[in-house]
Structures are given as structure tokens and as C-alpha cells.
Design an enzyme around this catalytic site. Sequence first.
Site, PDB file in Angstrom:
ATOM      1  N   GLY A   1      41.576  34.321  38.590  1.00 34.93           N
ATOM      2  CA  GLY A   1      41.805  32.877  38.631  1.00 34.93           C
ATOM      3  C   GLY A   1      40.787  32.155  39.483  1.00 34.93           C
ATOM      4  O   GLY A   1      40.487  30.998  39.249  1.00 34.93           O
TER       5      GLY A   1
ATOM      6  N   SER B   1      38.405  39.261  41.536  1.00 37.65           N
ATOM      7  CA  SER B   1      37.290  38.794  40.722  1.00 37.65           C
ATOM      8  C   SER B   1      37.671  37.501  40.015  1.00 37.65           C
ATOM      9  O   SER B   1      38.801  37.014  40.129  1.00 37.65           O
ATOM     10  CB  SER B   1      36.912  39.847  39.686  1.00 37.65           C
ATOM     11  N   LYS B   2      36.723  36.979  39.258  1.00 33.64           N
ATOM     12  CA  LYS B   2      36.911  35.742  38.509  1.00 33.64           C
ATOM     13  C   LYS B   2      38.174  35.810  37.636  1.00 33.64           C
ATOM     14  O   LYS B   2      38.861  34.822  37.442  1.00 33.64           O
ATOM     15  CB  LYS B   2      35.664  35.525  37.642  1.00 33.64           C
ATOM     16  N   ARG B   3      38.449  37.003  37.132  1.00 37.37           N
ATOM     17  CA  ARG B   3      39.606  37.154  36.245  1.00 37.37           C
ATOM     18  C   ARG B   3      40.941  36.868  36.953  1.00 37.37           C
ATOM     19  O   ARG B   3      41.955  36.650  36.329  1.00 37.37           O
ATOM     20  CB  ARG B   3      39.637  38.568  35.656  1.00 37.37           C
TER      21      ARG B   3
END
Length: 483
Positions: free
Chosen positions: A256, A252-254
Site C-alpha cells: 500500500g 514493499s509497494k504492494r
Amino acid sequence: MTPRVRIAPSPTGNLHIGTARTAVFNWLFARHHSGQFILRIEDTDLERSRTEYTENIKSGLTWLGLDWDEGPFLQTQRIELYRQGIQTLLDKGLAYRCYCTPEELEQMREKQKAKNQAPRYDNRHRYLTEVECQKFESEGRKPVIRFIIDDDREIVWNDLIRNRVVWKGSDLGGDMAIARISQIEEGAFGQPLYNLAVVVDDLDMKITHVIRGEDHIANTAKQILLYEALGEKVPYFAHTPLILNQDGRKLSKRDGASSIDDFRKMGFLPGALANYMTLLGWTACDSTKEIFSLGEAAKEFSLERVNKAGAKFDWDKLDWINSQYLHKVPAPELVELVLPYWQEAGYEVNLESDRTWLEQLASLISPSLIRLTDAIKESRSLFGAKLIYSTEAIEQLRKEGVKDIIQAVMNNLVNYSQLTEDSAKDIIKKVTKDFKVKKGLTMRSLRAGLMGELHGPDLIQSWLLLHKKGWDVTRLQDILSKI
Ligand code: GLU
């Protein structure tokens, strides 16, 4: 049979790496079998779908080299087809109107939760009479259309990646909503829902193989029931493993980066990213072979060689693949690629007047590049007359005798009308000899004076580049006045 496959993203966000990888597998499969790869935009969720995401999906696929043969087809422009499908199911008695309000459905879920049961619709409106329907209508309730799911049914298919998959009808959450009655077009099921639209489209587009992420397995079970209800042949299904982060969760976006745009901005090349995505779940016949173009991979692509287990995303591997691609980019092309990063960093770049110089600079830094963004730091000390010196460089320049060495280099420099590789080496040799020092000291000091750092690209080549701009003289004069 010539395969027809599709990628069917919902334009509710930028092109996600997971969708792009699914597109890669579909594309490879289509190209291997000389089949068709179709792009369908699933934009029936009017609240979350946006045109700019459709544009982003199209440009992302194009950037990666995943050309499609038909489409993009927009589901919002195909509503009439879905309407016909829904009508067929209603006429066959396989679907019905459900008038439950959101509050009633919520209460149902609360009760199930209290009993530790999985949430499901309890099929309470499956057998409403015409009179009951009219009563709900007169209360102003808006129905949804539900498709009947037999709890006792066992749905079985031979998945081309996961082999035999068995799903129980009772695990599908009760009768499934397939359409909402549109507010605008009263009574005309204006908003078909996901599973129905997919099946109607896959039938209409004559899709032979549905290749998609394993998060769609439960949908596949539902969709098989819809194919059967519509009296149509079920296509082949292949569920690809998900892309996982280091903790084994969906990327996911988390982590990076998650969209293709993120990866592009981080300085990855499309060929390298497509190459890496191919390896996320697929292995070539020669498992040691890791660098290949999409075209090369297509020649030997088969779903049998796709793993069942989730594919861990490995940044080091992606970096390595990217560097392999990057080091092969010819200088003129590399200049075009790194130009936006140089400009963003505020370096003075004039492509028209400096093309040759910039190409030489690109060749010089190329071996040290892993991502395009590295061009910023690798060429920092090669742009501009002024320089910021590192502490290490200042310490080097303040060592005993170093000022004289730099001064001697300057004095020698005037004897040469044009600095060449040979003359630069001559100057270093002569100064080293005159001062009776080690060549390393001259080199290190000169590097500190010219580049402001003790590490970096080849010194002689860097010096030649700086000299063409006159920046070597300016920098050395400047530092001589300061040490
Ligand atoms: N629209 C779905 C998604 O974006 C894909 C549907 C499918 O491949 O069947 O996940």
C-alpha cells in the site's frame, strides 16, 4: 569520542520507509550523543541513479525533521578518492584485474547451479601473469578489479544490536569486484563499486558508527576485510531489524505504501510518521510511552533498546498515532494542511476571504480525523449550496410529517437576523414543541435536510457554518421542493 554517523541512500528511487527509519535511528543516536549526522548520496550506479530521487531523499528527510550536519556528499564527485583506495589495494597485492567476460561468469554460475552450489566467483584470475593480462587486453577485454577474499577467514564483530556476529570468508562469494574500468577513462577504474566506495567514504568522513539495516550484514563482513586491507580501524556496526509486512516479508509497494512520499500523500503528519518509525524496533525506557517527538526520543535513545527481531508494520497503530497528532493541530494550521485535499476534492475554497469560516470548519471536523485525507469526507456536506442526499437521508425526509417540520424550521429562521448557537437550539426546541414530536426526530430530520446524511459532525455547529454562507436556506428550500 563524539560519534559521527551517516545515512547513505542510493538515489535509485524515492526515499523508502526503511531508509527513512534507518535515518531516524542514526539521527537519534547522533543527537543523543551530540554527534554529527551526515548525508551521503551513493550515486555511483550511473544507470539507475537520478537527480530527482536525490531531491526526493533530501526533501523527505527535511519533511520528517531529520536535519543533517554535513553533506549531501555525492559519491560521483569523489571518484578520485576511490581511485586512490583501489590503487593502494593493487599496490599491496590485495587486489587484481579479472578479465572474465559476462558469458564466462554466466557459465560458471550455470555449472554451480547444476551442482546445487551457491553462486560464487571461482577466483580463476587471481594469479594471472603479466603476459596473460596483456593477452586479454589485446582481445579487447575490459577488466574489473577484484579484492582477494580468504575463504578460510572468519570475520567476527561485536554488533551493537545483534551482539557477536560471525561470518565465514567462504560465504562471501569469492573475490569481490570493487571497480569496473571506465569506458571513458581507459585503465582508470572509473566506476568504483559499492563496498569499496562505502569503506573509503566512511574512512574519509571519519564515521564512528555504521547503523544500517540487517540486509547489509554480508556487506559488513566484506567491508571489515577492506578496512583491514587499507590498514584502518574498523568502526562500530549496528544492524537494525527490517520493517516487515503482515506476512513477515520486507515492506514493499504492494503493501500500500513504501516511500515517504506515499505516506505524505496518504495524509500522515511528519511528526506522527517519525514517531511511529522510532517505535519500529525501539522501545522507550517507559515502554508504555508511545507518543513523543524526535527530540524527546533523542534524549533517551540507545542502541541497546533496539530489538533484533523484524519490526511488523502496523497500520492501525500508525493511524492511532497520526490521530493523536492531528487532534492537537491548531485550527489555522489544520486549514493549511487540509487545503490541498479540499482543493483536490474540488471543494470551493477561498483561503483569503474564508479563512475564519474555514478555521471553524477545521475545528469542527478535527476530532474525526485520523488522516488528513479524512477531511474530504468529513467536510463533504459542509461545502456548497447543492447537496447530494443519501438514500437514508431521503427516507428520513419522506417520513410522515417531516416536510412540515422542515418547513417550520424555515419559517422560524426568518425571525432571527443572526443565527447563533442559542437561537438554533431555540428553533429546534420550538418546532419540537409545536409538533409534539421527540427532539431526536427534529434533529434527525434537520440533519438529513441540511447535510444530506444522517451521520456527521455536530449538527448545531454545522448549521451555523452553513448559515454563514446562506447554504442552509438554499438546501432546505431545495429539499422542500423535492419531497
Ligand atoms: N547505499 C546503501 C543503500 O541504499 C546504503 C549503504 C550503507 O548504509 O552502507 O542501501
